[in-house]
Design a protein around this motif. Sequence first.
Motif, PDB file in Angstrom:
ATOM      1  N   LEU A  35       1.008  -0.994  -0.014  1.00  0.00           N
ATOM      2  CA  LEU A  35      -0.082  -0.012   0.042  1.00  0.00           C
ATOM      3  C   LEU A  35       0.842   1.345   0.172  1.00  0.00           C
ATOM      4  O   LEU A  35       0.696   2.188  -0.746  1.00  0.00           O
ATOM      5  CB  LEU A  35      -0.890  -0.188   1.254  1.00  0.00           C
ATOM      6  CG  LEU A  35      -1.986  -1.276   1.217  1.00  0.00           C
ATOM      7  CD1 LEU A  35      -2.767  -1.097   2.372  1.00  0.00           C
ATOM      8  CD2 LEU A  35      -2.984  -0.963   0.070  1.00  0.00           C
ATOM      9  N   ILE A  36       1.785   1.228   0.832  1.00  0.00           N
ATOM     10  CA  ILE A  36       2.949   2.508   0.729  1.00  0.00           C
ATOM     11  C   ILE A  36       3.474   2.614  -0.488  1.00  0.00           C
ATOM     12  O   ILE A  36       3.748   3.628  -1.237  1.00  0.00           O
ATOM     13  CB  ILE A  36       3.668   2.317   2.059  1.00  0.00           C
ATOM     14  CG1 ILE A  36       2.946   2.452   3.260  1.00  0.00           C
ATOM     15  CG2 ILE A  36       4.863   3.301   2.008  1.00  0.00           C
ATOM     16  CD1 ILE A  36       3.817   2.075   4.473  1.00  0.00           C
ATOM     17  N   GLY A  37       3.759   1.944  -1.067  1.00  0.00           N
ATOM     18  CA  GLY A  37       4.358   1.600  -2.216  1.00  0.00           C
ATOM     19  C   GLY A  37       3.643   2.159  -3.542  1.00  0.00           C
ATOM     20  O   GLY A  37       3.972   2.755  -4.393  1.00  0.00           O
ATOM     21  N   ALA A  38       2.246   1.597  -3.319  1.00  0.00           N
ATOM     22  CA  ALA A  38       1.302   2.270  -4.230  1.00  0.00           C
ATOM     23  C   ALA A  38       1.321   3.738  -4.247  1.00  0.00           C
ATOM     24  O   ALA A  38       0.999   4.436  -5.187  1.00  0.00           O
ATOM     25  CB  ALA A  38       0.106   1.525  -4.402  1.00  0.00           C
ATOM     26  N   ALA A  39       1.075   4.076  -2.877  1.00  0.00           N
ATOM     27  CA  ALA A  39       0.869   5.413  -2.720  1.00  0.00           C
ATOM     28  C   ALA A  39       1.849   6.299  -3.128  1.00  0.00           C
ATOM     29  O   ALA A  39       1.868   7.801  -3.574  1.00  0.00           O
ATOM     30  CB  ALA A  39       0.656   5.458  -1.100  1.00  0.00           C
ATOM     31  N   ALA A  40       3.270   5.695  -3.352  1.00  0.00           N
ATOM     32  CA  ALA A  40       4.426   6.673  -3.453  1.00  0.00           C
ATOM     33  C   ALA A  40       4.536   6.792  -4.941  1.00  0.00           C
ATOM     34  O   ALA A  40       5.160   7.813  -5.461  1.00  0.00           O
ATOM     35  CB  ALA A  40       5.494   5.726  -2.980  1.00  0.00           C
ATOM     36  N   HIS A  41       3.751   6.197  -5.775  1.00  0.00           N
ATOM     37  CA  HIS A  41       3.745   6.420  -7.148  1.00  0.00           C
ATOM     38  C   HIS A  41       2.665   7.193  -7.719  1.00  0.00           C
ATOM     39  O   HIS A  41       2.560   7.253  -8.978  1.00  0.00           O
ATOM     40  CB  HIS A  41       3.723   4.960  -7.852  1.00  0.00           C
ATOM     41  CG  HIS A  41       4.954   4.184  -7.688  1.00  0.00           C
ATOM     42  ND1 HIS A  41       6.048   4.466  -8.293  1.00  0.00           N
ATOM     43  CD2 HIS A  41       5.334   3.066  -6.811  1.00  0.00           C
ATOM     44  CE1 HIS A  41       7.156   3.669  -7.997  1.00  0.00           C
ATOM     45  NE2 HIS A  41       6.479   2.588  -7.069  1.00  0.00           N
ATOM     46  N   THR A  42       1.738   7.639  -7.011  1.00  0.00           N
ATOM     47  CA  THR A  42       0.913   8.739  -7.139  1.00  0.00           C
ATOM     48  C   THR A  42       1.183  10.021  -7.003  1.00  0.00           C
ATOM     49  O   THR A  42       2.185  10.267  -6.205  1.00  0.00           O
ATOM     50  CB  THR A  42      -0.527   8.164  -6.505  1.00  0.00           C
ATOM     51  OG1 THR A  42      -0.509   8.590  -5.133  1.00  0.00           O
ATOM     52  CG2 THR A  42      -0.910   6.734  -6.586  1.00  0.00           C
ATOM     53  N   THR A  43       0.489  10.850  -7.668  1.00  0.00           N
ATOM     54  CA  THR A  43       0.639  12.415  -7.343  1.00  0.00           C
ATOM     55  C   THR A  43      -0.065  12.713  -6.105  1.00  0.00           C
ATOM     56  O   THR A  43      -0.803  11.994  -5.604  1.00  0.00           O
ATOM     57  CB  THR A  43       0.056  13.289  -8.399  1.00  0.00           C
ATOM     58  OG1 THR A  43      -1.273  12.977  -8.566  1.00  0.00           O
ATOM     59  CG2 THR A  43       0.661  12.904  -9.775  1.00  0.00           C
ATOM     60  N   LEU A  44       0.603  13.782  -5.578  1.00  0.00           N
ATOM     61  CA  LEU A  44       0.038  14.362  -4.213  1.00  0.00           C
ATOM     62  C   LEU A  44      -1.382  14.391  -4.106  1.00  0.00           C
ATOM     63  O   LEU A  44      -2.372  14.018  -3.368  1.00  0.00           O
ATOM     64  CB  LEU A  44       0.915  15.414  -3.625  1.00  0.00           C
ATOM     65  CG  LEU A  44       0.425  15.978  -2.278  1.00  0.00           C
ATOM     66  CD1 LEU A  44       0.697  14.740  -1.005  1.00  0.00           C
ATOM     67  CD2 LEU A  44       1.172  17.276  -2.044  1.00  0.00           C
ATOM     68  N   PRO A  45      -1.915  15.209  -5.274  1.00  0.00           N
ATOM     69  CA  PRO A  45      -3.373  15.632  -5.204  1.00  0.00           C
ATOM     70  C   PRO A  45      -4.194  14.059  -5.131  1.00  0.00           C
ATOM     71  O   PRO A  45      -5.258  14.201  -4.592  1.00  0.00           O
ATOM     72  CB  PRO A  45      -3.681  16.397  -6.309  1.00  0.00           C
ATOM     73  CG  PRO A  45      -2.512  16.927  -6.630  1.00  0.00           C
ATOM     74  CD  PRO A  45      -1.202  15.946  -6.247  1.00  0.00           C
ATOM     75  N   VAL A  46      -4.203  13.227  -6.052  1.00  0.00           N
ATOM     76  CA  VAL A  46      -4.713  11.823  -6.149  1.00  0.00           C
ATOM     77  C   VAL A  46      -4.525  11.315  -4.827  1.00  0.00           C
ATOM     78  O   VAL A  46      -5.303  10.636  -4.282  1.00  0.00           O
ATOM     79  CB  VAL A  46      -4.008  10.914  -7.142  1.00  0.00           C
ATOM     80  CG1 VAL A  46      -4.373   9.476  -7.096  1.00  0.00           C
ATOM     81  CG2 VAL A  46      -4.300  11.581  -8.687  1.00  0.00           C
ATOM     82  N   PHE A  47      -3.377  11.348  -4.269  1.00  0.00           N
ATOM     83  CA  PHE A  47      -3.069  10.639  -2.834  1.00  0.00           C
ATOM     84  C   PHE A  47      -3.954  11.090  -1.857  1.00  0.00           C
ATOM     85  O   PHE A  47      -4.540  10.440  -1.060  1.00  0.00           O
ATOM     86  CB  PHE A  47      -1.594  10.615  -2.453  1.00  0.00           C
ATOM     87  CG  PHE A  47      -1.294  10.186  -0.937  1.00  0.00           C
ATOM     88  CD1 PHE A  47      -1.439   8.798  -0.771  1.00  0.00           C
ATOM     89  CD2 PHE A  47      -1.151  11.220  -0.107  1.00  0.00           C
ATOM     90  CE1 PHE A  47      -1.242   8.178   0.376  1.00  0.00           C
ATOM     91  CE2 PHE A  47      -0.918  10.314   1.316  1.00  0.00           C
ATOM     92  CZ  PHE A  47      -0.954   9.056   1.448  1.00  0.00           C
TER      93      PHE A  47
END
Length: 65
Positions: free
Chosen positions: A27-39
């Motif tokens: 989950l943390i790895g997936a969040a690291a590959h998104t942009t900040l607004p999407v996250f």
Amino acid sequence: MALPPPVTSEKGRTVILFAALVAMGILIGAAAHTTLPVFLTASAAIALWLLAFGAREGLTRLRRR
């Protein structure tokens, strides 16, 4: 819905801990590959869903008394 029996063996606890750590890493790895607004949008949506679920469960528990 019945809960599963508690894990009493040391090996079972280790497997559960390992599975939780792997899930968190994914989950943390997936969040690291998104942009900040999407996250932030996804985080806010999840937080709102959890708040609504908690409020619904709390109201149901109060009504049963």
